[in-house]
Design a protein around this motif. Structure first.
Motif, PDB file in Angstrom:
ATOM      1  N   GLY A 161     -10.421  18.278  -1.781  1.00 52.65           N
ATOM      2  CA  GLY A 161      -9.922  18.663  -0.391  1.00 52.65           C
ATOM      3  C   GLY A 161      -8.659  17.589   0.051  1.00 52.65           C
ATOM      4  N   LEU A 162      -8.988  16.450  -0.470  1.00 48.76           N
ATOM      5  CA  LEU A 162      -7.840  15.028  -0.011  1.00 48.76           C
ATOM      6  C   LEU A 162      -6.698  15.498  -1.080  1.00 48.76           C
ATOM      7  N   LEU A 163      -6.745  15.609  -2.443  1.00 54.90           N
ATOM      8  CA  LEU A 163      -5.776  15.796  -3.241  1.00 54.90           C
ATOM      9  C   LEU A 163      -4.956  17.080  -2.754  1.00 54.90           C
ATOM     10  N   ALA A 164      -5.425  18.118  -2.304  1.00 50.94           N
ATOM     11  CA  ALA A 164      -4.861  19.406  -1.854  1.00 50.94           C
ATOM     12  C   ALA A 164      -3.660  19.055  -0.601  1.00 50.94           C
ATOM     13  N   GLN A 165      -4.060  18.010   0.023  1.00 52.31           N
ATOM     14  CA  GLN A 165      -3.336  17.626   1.151  1.00 52.31           C
ATOM     15  C   GLN A 165      -1.939  16.808   0.768  1.00 52.31           C
ATOM     16  N   LEU A 166      -2.346  16.268  -0.279  1.00 55.69           N
ATOM     17  CA  LEU A 166      -1.243  15.318  -0.772  1.00 55.69           C
ATOM     18  C   LEU A 166       0.133  15.961  -1.447  1.00 55.69           C
ATOM     19  N   GLU A 167       1.289  15.197  -1.442  1.00 54.17           N
ATOM     20  CA  GLU A 167       2.327  15.667  -1.932  1.00 54.17           C
ATOM     21  C   GLU A 167       3.239  15.015  -2.725  1.00 54.17           C
ATOM     22  N   SER A 168       2.665  13.987  -3.032  1.00 54.65           N
ATOM     23  CA  SER A 168       3.614  13.099  -4.133  1.00 54.65           C
ATOM     24  C   SER A 168       2.500  12.005  -4.840  1.00 54.65           C
ATOM     25  N   GLU A 169       2.707  11.651  -6.035  1.00 58.37           N
ATOM     26  CA  GLU A 169       2.061  10.461  -6.510  1.00 58.37           C
ATOM     27  C   GLU A 169       2.035   9.172  -5.695  1.00 58.37           C
ATOM     28  N   SER A 170       3.162   8.811  -4.940  1.00 59.89           N
ATOM     29  CA  SER A 170       3.390   7.653  -4.245  1.00 59.89           C
ATOM     30  C   SER A 170       2.294   8.002  -3.085  1.00 59.89           C
ATOM     31  N   GLU A 171       1.856   8.948  -2.581  1.00 60.48           N
ATOM     32  CA  GLU A 171       0.981   9.265  -1.411  1.00 60.48           C
ATOM     33  C   GLU A 171      -0.385   9.195  -2.011  1.00 60.48           C
ATOM     34  N   LEU A 172      -0.580   9.909  -3.363  1.00 60.81           N
ATOM     35  CA  LEU A 172      -1.760   9.624  -3.899  1.00 60.81           C
ATOM     36  C   LEU A 172      -2.180   7.969  -4.265  1.00 60.81           C
ATOM     37  N   ALA A 173      -1.037   7.266  -4.567  1.00 62.76           N
ATOM     38  CA  ALA A 173      -1.252   5.862  -4.863  1.00 62.76           C
ATOM     39  C   ALA A 173      -1.474   5.112  -3.435  1.00 62.76           C
ATOM     40  N   GLY A 174      -1.023   5.614  -2.343  1.00 62.46           N
ATOM     41  CA  GLY A 174      -1.480   4.814  -0.927  1.00 62.46           C
ATOM     42  C   GLY A 174      -3.055   4.908  -0.963  1.00 62.46           C
ATOM     43  N   VAL A 175      -3.675   6.397  -0.962  1.00 65.96           N
ATOM     44  CA  VAL A 175      -4.857   6.549  -0.825  1.00 65.96           C
ATOM     45  C   VAL A 175      -5.798   5.693  -1.776  1.00 65.96           C
ATOM     46  N   MET A 183      -3.519  -4.178   2.910  1.00 70.81           N
ATOM     47  CA  MET A 183      -3.448  -4.324   1.423  1.00 70.81           C
ATOM     48  C   MET A 183      -3.034  -3.055   0.609  1.00 70.81           C
ATOM     49  N   ALA A 184      -3.513  -1.986   1.102  1.00 69.69           N
ATOM     50  CA  ALA A 184      -3.044  -0.796   0.293  1.00 69.69           C
ATOM     51  C   ALA A 184      -1.513  -0.660  -0.047  1.00 69.69           C
ATOM     52  N   VAL A 185      -0.910  -0.996   1.299  1.00 70.96           N
ATOM     53  CA  VAL A 185       0.540  -0.857   1.200  1.00 70.96           C
ATOM     54  C   VAL A 185       1.257  -1.933   0.352  1.00 70.96           C
ATOM     55  N   VAL A 186       0.692  -2.991   0.231  1.00 71.47           N
ATOM     56  CA  VAL A 186       1.208  -3.983  -0.558  1.00 71.47           C
ATOM     57  C   VAL A 186       0.920  -3.722  -2.155  1.00 71.47           C
ATOM     58  N   ILE A 187      -0.307  -3.357  -2.245  1.00 71.11           N
ATOM     59  CA  ILE A 187      -0.647  -2.901  -3.720  1.00 71.11           C
ATOM     60  C   ILE A 187       0.210  -1.781  -4.204  1.00 71.11           C
ATOM     61  N   ALA A 188       0.551  -0.733  -3.450  1.00 69.87           N
ATOM     62  CA  ALA A 188       1.369   0.165  -3.763  1.00 69.87           C
ATOM     63  C   ALA A 188       2.737  -0.147  -4.183  1.00 69.87           C
ATOM     64  N   ALA A 189       3.247  -1.105  -3.239  1.00 69.48           N
ATOM     65  CA  ALA A 189       4.610  -1.571  -3.414  1.00 69.48           C
ATOM     66  C   ALA A 189       4.734  -2.446  -4.648  1.00 69.48           C
ATOM     67  N   ARG A 190       3.774  -3.084  -4.918  1.00 70.30           N
ATOM     68  CA  ARG A 190       3.580  -4.102  -6.226  1.00 70.30           C
ATOM     69  C   ARG A 190       3.797  -3.209  -7.345  1.00 70.30           C
ATOM     70  N   ALA A 191       3.166  -2.103  -7.384  1.00 71.67           N
ATOM     71  CA  ALA A 191       3.085  -1.032  -8.540  1.00 71.67           C
ATOM     72  C   ALA A 191       4.101  -0.154  -8.629  1.00 71.67           C
ATOM     73  N   GLY A 192       5.355  -0.303  -7.804  1.00 76.24           N
ATOM     74  CA  GLY A 192       6.670   0.424  -7.918  1.00 76.24           C
ATOM     75  C   GLY A 192       6.631   1.748  -7.239  1.00 76.24           C
ATOM     76  N   TYR A 193       5.529   1.815  -6.209  1.00 76.51           N
ATOM     77  CA  TYR A 193       5.731   3.024  -5.541  1.00 76.51           C
ATOM     78  C   TYR A 193       6.209   3.087  -4.204  1.00 76.51           C
TER      79      TYR A 193
END
Length: 300
Positions: free
Chosen positions: A114-128, A225-235
């Motif tokens: 249900g969560l995946l169905a609401q997302l629209e990009s890999e970067s959104e998935l990465a944030g979650v 921390m999620a924002v930082v991790i995603a940024a570190r990973a290039g998203y």
């Protein structure tokens, strides 16, 4: 599949550049380095196994193998950007229409279909995923179980994992041929009985914790921390902000969002807490990738 690894290489190059950005001021750098004293990694993993088993007893895993593989690749890449490389990370998709995600001690992360169905990009998935990874890194569920679980050993909950293991060995070594009227006096049988009671209490504590959710401060900390991790990973780090906006725009929460809103602060409050990090000069230097096409290739 070759293109997937090529894109991961591109993300690697992006993260190398981004890692030159000093993110330490964007969140409390000390929160992820919590001192566990004599509580070993092995014990943390044992408790995580018990938590994961409890969650999996309530949900079915998605049968979509390519989706599982994709989520695992993205999650593993994110985990590599964190401060806990010693963990073996597990990422799985649960067949459930609710919009939710779960983390368990030791490196477990679960997302719902249900969560995946609401997302629209890999970067959104990465944030979650990064939000749940942050909970594991900072040991939020582990410490919450220690402080809240009524298992008769709250001062040393992590040792419970070792006790479960020892009790299991006692059960394995128990000779069924000795079973009789006085079997309750057998030390192995007593260990089995006591372990079963303690395990039931732990399961109840786990259900209670995941039913009510973590403290608000833990959720805010995981968001930062999620924002930082995603940024570190290039998203694209602002993708997580977009996810929270989607949640905030669902006024009068739908049935599928009920569980998330019961266990997390309101999305508008989470957005407010993230304003300082999104307005920071450090994050302004980040130009991450969104990867919408690849996301729809594997998720839709």
């Amino acid at each position: 599949m070759r293109s997937f690894y090529l894109m991961m290489y591109v993300l690697f190059l992006a993260s190398c550049t981004i890692n030159n950005v000093d993110f330490t001021k964007l969140y409390d750098a000390g929160t992820h380095a919590m001192d566990l004293g004599d509580k070993s990694l092995e014990e943390e993993i044992q408790i995580g196994d018990e938590v994961a088993n409890t969650l999996l007893a309530q949900y079915s895993l998605s049968s979509n193998k390519s989706m599982h593989s994709y989520v695992n690749k993205v999650g593993t890449w994110l985990a590599l950007q964190t401060e806990r490389p010693e963990l073996t990370w597990y990422f799985a998709v649960l067949e459930d229409e609710s919009f939710n995600a779960y983390a368990a001690p030791g490196g477990y992360v679960f997302l719902t279909t249900g969560l995946l169905a609401q997302l629209e990009s890999e970067s959104e998935l990465a944030g979650v995923l990064a939000h749940e990874i942050a909970h594991v890194i900072q040991r939020h569920h582990l410490m919450a179980l220690k402080s809240k679980a009524a298992v008769g050993m709250a001062t040393n909950l992590l040792a419970f994992g070792a006790q479960l293991y020892q009790a299991g060995r006692a059960q394995d070594n128990y000779d069924d041929s000795n079973y009789g009227e006085d079997n309750y006096e057998d030390p192995a049988y007593q260990g089995q009985s006591e372990s079963a009671m303690e395990q039931e209490q732990l399961v109840n504590s786990i259900n209670n914790l995941y039913g009510k959710g973590l403290d608000r401060d833990d959720e805010y900390s995981a968001d930062r921390m999620a924002v930082v991790i995603a940024a570190r990973a290039g998203y694209e780090p602002y993708a997580f902000y977009a996810v929270l906006q989607k949640l905030a725009s669902n006024k009068g929460a739908t049935t599928h969002l009920d569980t998330l809103l019961k266990t997390h602060p309101h999305p508008s409050d989470r957005i407010e807490q993230l304003k300082s990090i999104y307005n920071s000069p450090q994050l302004a230097q980040v130009e991450g990738l969104e990867l919408k096409k690849r996301f729809y290739q594997y998720i839709r």
